[in-house]
Design a protein around this motif. Structure first.
Motif, mmCIF file in Angstrom:
data_model
loop_
_atom_site.group_PDB
_atom_site.id
_atom_site.type_symbol
_atom_site.label_atom_id
_atom_site.label_comp_id
_atom_site.label_asym_id
_atom_site.label_seq_id
_atom_site.Cartn_x
_atom_site.Cartn_y
_atom_site.Cartn_z
ATOM 1 N N ASP A 91 17.819 -13.744 -21.042
ATOM 2 C CA ASP A 91 19.131 -13.992 -21.655
ATOM 3 C C ASP A 91 19.114 -13.844 -23.173
ATOM 4 O O ASP A 91 20.068 -14.248 -23.847
ATOM 5 C CB ASP A 91 19.629 -15.397 -21.292
ATOM 6 N N GLU A 92 18.038 -13.278 -23.720
ATOM 7 C CA GLU A 92 17.924 -13.187 -25.181
ATOM 8 C C GLU A 92 19.124 -12.492 -25.814
ATOM 9 O O GLU A 92 19.700 -12.979 -26.795
ATOM 10 C CB GLU A 92 16.646 -12.449 -25.567
ATOM 11 N N LYS A 93 19.527 -11.339 -25.286
ATOM 12 C CA LYS A 93 20.653 -10.599 -25.859
ATOM 13 C C LYS A 93 21.955 -11.379 -25.753
ATOM 14 O O LYS A 93 22.763 -11.389 -26.686
ATOM 15 C CB LYS A 93 20.781 -9.232 -25.179
ATOM 16 N N LYS A 94 22.157 -12.051 -24.622
ATOM 17 C CA LYS A 94 23.362 -12.866 -24.441
ATOM 18 C C LYS A 94 23.387 -14.021 -25.437
ATOM 19 O O LYS A 94 24.433 -14.351 -26.002
ATOM 20 C CB LYS A 94 23.429 -13.411 -23.015
ATOM 21 N N LEU A 95 22.223 -14.657 -25.636
ATOM 22 C CA LEU A 95 22.138 -15.775 -26.572
ATOM 23 C C LEU A 95 22.512 -15.334 -27.987
ATOM 24 O O LEU A 95 23.267 -16.024 -28.681
ATOM 25 C CB LEU A 95 20.729 -16.362 -26.557
ATOM 26 N N ARG A 96 21.985 -14.202 -28.412
ATOM 27 C CA ARG A 96 22.303 -13.699 -29.751
ATOM 28 C C ARG A 96 23.770 -13.294 -29.845
ATOM 29 O O ARG A 96 24.419 -13.539 -30.860
ATOM 30 C CB ARG A 96 21.389 -12.520 -30.094
ATOM 31 N N LYS A 97 24.283 -12.665 -28.795
ATOM 32 C CA LYS A 97 25.674 -12.209 -28.787
ATOM 33 C C LYS A 97 26.636 -13.392 -28.912
ATOM 34 O O LYS A 97 27.565 -13.369 -29.723
ATOM 35 C CB LYS A 97 25.953 -11.447 -27.486
ATOM 36 N N ILE A 98 26.409 -14.422 -28.108
ATOM 37 C CA ILE A 98 27.338 -15.557 -28.070
ATOM 38 C C ILE A 98 27.083 -16.540 -29.205
ATOM 39 O O ILE A 98 28.003 -16.924 -29.933
ATOM 40 C CB ILE A 98 27.245 -16.269 -26.708
ATOM 41 N N ASN A 99 25.833 -16.952 -29.375
ATOM 42 C CA ASN A 99 25.531 -18.038 -30.309
ATOM 43 C C ASN A 99 25.475 -17.612 -31.771
ATOM 44 O O ASN A 99 25.705 -18.431 -32.666
ATOM 45 C CB ASN A 99 24.225 -18.719 -29.915
ATOM 46 N N ILE A 100 25.160 -16.340 -32.021
ATOM 47 C CA ILE A 100 25.132 -15.867 -33.414
ATOM 48 C C ILE A 100 26.376 -15.036 -33.732
ATOM 49 O O ILE A 100 27.153 -15.393 -34.621
ATOM 50 C CB ILE A 100 23.850 -15.049 -33.697
ATOM 51 N N GLU A 101 26.558 -13.951 -32.996
ATOM 52 C CA GLU A 101 27.717 -13.100 -33.266
ATOM 53 C C GLU A 101 29.028 -13.836 -33.003
ATOM 54 O O GLU A 101 29.996 -13.719 -33.772
ATOM 55 C CB GLU A 101 27.645 -11.847 -32.395
ATOM 56 N N GLY A 102 29.063 -14.617 -31.920
ATOM 57 C CA GLY A 102 30.270 -15.388 -31.612
ATOM 58 C C GLY A 102 30.590 -16.390 -32.707
ATOM 59 O O GLY A 102 31.748 -16.567 -33.094
ATOM 60 N N THR A 103 29.555 -17.048 -33.235
ATOM 61 C CA THR A 103 29.764 -18.003 -34.324
ATOM 62 C C THR A 103 30.231 -17.286 -35.589
ATOM 63 O O THR A 103 31.106 -17.789 -36.317
ATOM 64 C CB THR A 103 28.465 -18.786 -34.600
ATOM 65 N N ALA A 104 29.668 -16.108 -35.859
ATOM 66 C CA ALA A 104 30.108 -15.313 -37.018
ATOM 67 C C ALA A 104 31.589 -14.972 -36.897
ATOM 68 O O ALA A 104 32.343 -15.030 -37.887
ATOM 69 C CB ALA A 104 29.278 -14.035 -37.127
ATOM 70 N N ASN A 105 32.029 -14.653 -35.688
ATOM 71 C CA ASN A 105 33.451 -14.350 -35.477
ATOM 72 C C ASN A 105 34.326 -15.554 -35.788
ATOM 73 O O ASN A 105 35.375 -15.427 -36.438
ATOM 74 C CB ASN A 105 33.689 -13.907 -34.029
ATOM 75 N N ILE A 106 33.889 -16.716 -35.326
ATOM 76 C CA ILE A 106 34.679 -17.935 -35.552
ATOM 77 C C ILE A 106 34.757 -18.274 -37.037
ATOM 78 O O ILE A 106 35.844 -18.571 -37.568
ATOM 79 C CB ILE A 106 34.083 -19.125 -34.762
ATOM 80 N N VAL A 107 33.633 -18.220 -37.745
ATOM 81 C CA VAL A 107 33.658 -18.588 -39.167
ATOM 82 C C VAL A 107 34.442 -17.551 -39.983
ATOM 83 O O VAL A 107 35.137 -17.911 -40.948
ATOM 84 C CB VAL A 107 32.241 -18.780 -39.741
ATOM 85 N N ASN A 108 34.366 -16.286 -39.593
ATOM 86 C CA ASN A 108 35.141 -15.260 -40.309
ATOM 87 C C ASN A 108 36.640 -15.474 -40.137
ATOM 88 O O ASN A 108 37.417 -15.310 -41.087
ATOM 89 C CB ASN A 108 34.756 -13.863 -39.813
ATOM 90 N N LEU A 109 37.041 -15.846 -38.929
ATOM 91 C CA LEU A 109 38.460 -16.118 -38.688
ATOM 92 C C LEU A 109 38.902 -17.383 -39.413
ATOM 93 O O LEU A 109 40.044 -17.473 -39.887
ATOM 94 C CB LEU A 109 38.722 -16.234 -37.185
ATOM 95 N N CYS A 110 38.015 -18.372 -39.504
ATOM 96 C CA CYS A 110 38.326 -19.585 -40.276
ATOM 97 C C CYS A 110 38.604 -19.219 -41.730
ATOM 98 O O CYS A 110 39.542 -19.741 -42.352
ATOM 99 C CB CYS A 110 37.165 -20.576 -40.203
ATOM 100 N N LEU A 111 37.799 -18.317 -42.274
ATOM 101 C CA LEU A 111 38.004 -17.862 -43.655
ATOM 102 C C LEU A 111 39.290 -17.055 -43.786
ATOM 103 O O LEU A 111 40.073 -17.261 -44.717
ATOM 104 C CB LEU A 111 36.804 -17.026 -44.105
ATOM 105 N N ASP A 112 39.516 -16.151 -42.854
ATOM 106 C CA ASP A 112 40.703 -15.290 -42.909
ATOM 107 C C ASP A 112 41.995 -16.091 -42.820
ATOM 108 O O ASP A 112 42.982 -15.775 -43.492
ATOM 109 C CB ASP A 112 40.672 -14.259 -41.779
#
Length: 334
Positions: A91-112
């Motif tokens: 599940d390494e790729k899924k973990l990075r996709k959701i927990n890192i990239e997904g979090t980046a999406n949330i914080v970017n939208l918080c800023l926007d």
């Protein structure tokens, strides 16, 4: 309005319930219809069925930015609880996709969307470990990249880095690092698996230690951290650091079932993990990875002093938490 990601998980569902009880307007994001039904059952377990309809429940994927954008309209605060918890190397790729990239999406939208505050639910897995064995791990303990971290730990640490990046760009953030969370309603996933396996009859135990905490204290820590006037805060949410042996035997006693009788040394635990990892080549999901096996024998101690001093939290003793957990478990089995 408050936005909660991962509102159909253990932390997110309890947070949603607590905010609704306080009269807050909540936009709650869930992953699937199946997970949403679990939340409905949780509200029923607490006899709060009427509150379920007061939340704005929306199905969402935190890795799909275009679908997330409309959900941030009129949002003042965000609690980011969505995450994948897995210790299966596949599940390494899924973990990075959701927990890192997904979090980046949330914080970017918080800023926007100029969100005022973000609370990110991380994990004690993203901390330390302490360079000096036996020294308590605190919020100030540096991440050691040379340590053999699990893919899950790496992904949660990566998520924290995205949150700190957003803080540098002007977002007011809080990070909460819970230990093993003990809470009702999710008996076949996360820490709920522990009580299920104890009830079914565990034969073996280990003597490693780690941080445990009740779900109510995690929610308190999150809410109080958002009330705190700082703009870049991090808190460990751990009540105590008991051994796995003590937790397993205490649960067995409270469930009135036979306790685990045999100590599993590290060599045996690693052997079982290696067999489990070998079987994954034949399509079997890993239940015990090598990193998990080693963690079951490590003696990690987490320092909750900052949460107590700054937020004024008095953590519930783990034995009391386990007592209430067993009561809810018995109630849910009727």
């Amino acid at each position: 309005m408050i936005l909660i990601t991962g509102a159909s998980g253990l932390v997110g569902s309890h947070l949603t319930l607590e905010l609704l009880k306080r009269g807050q307007t909540v936009r709650a994001l869930y992953h699937s219809e199946k997970s949403l039904k679990k939340v409905q059952k949780l509200f029923a377990l607490y006899e709060q069925e009427a509150l379920f309809e007061k939340a704005q429940w929306l199905k969402a994927d935190i890795t799909d930015v275009p679908s997330l954008e409309p959900l941030f309209d009129n949002i003042q605060e965000v609690y980011h609880c969505a995450a994948l918890i897995s210790f299966d190397p596949s599940d390494e790729k899924k973990l990075r996709k959701i927990n890192i990239e997904g979090t980046a999406n949330i914080v970017n939208l918080c800023l926007d969307f100029q969100v005022k505050k973000l609370c990110y639910v991380s994990s004690i897995a993203a901390l330390g470990p302490s360079i000096v064995e036996g020294l308590p791990i605190s919020e100030a303990t540096d991440w050691n990249p040379e340590f053999d971290h699990s893919d899950y730990a790496i992904s949660k640490h990566g998520g924290e880095m995205e949150v700190w990046r957003a803080q540098q760009e002007g977002l007011s953030v809080r990070i909460v690092n819970p230990g093993v969370i003990l809470g009702p309603g999710f008996w076949h996933q996360s820490s709920g698996i522990i009580i299920e396996r104890v009830r079914q009859g565990l034969l073996f135990y280990t003597r490693g230690t780690t941080g445990f905490v009740g779900i109510d204290d995690v929610i308190k820590c999150m809410l109080l951290s958002m009330e705190y006037p700082g703009t870049a805060e991090q808190f460990i949410a751990v009540a105590e650091n008991p051994s796995y042996e003590w937790v397993i035997k205490t649960l067995a006693s409270k469930l009135n079932v036979r306790s685990a009788r045999f100590y599993a040394p590290l060599s045996l635990t690693l052997m079982v993990a290696k067999i489990d990892e070998l079987l994954c080549w034949f399509g079997k999901r890993i239940k015990l990875s090598s990193s998990m096996a080693r963690s079951l024998h490590s003696h990690d101690v987490y320092d909750n002093q900052k949460a107590q001093d700054v937020l004024g939290i008095q953590f519930e003793p783990i034995e009391q938490t386990l007592e209430r957990l067993c009561q809810y478990y018995r109630s849910s089995q009727k």
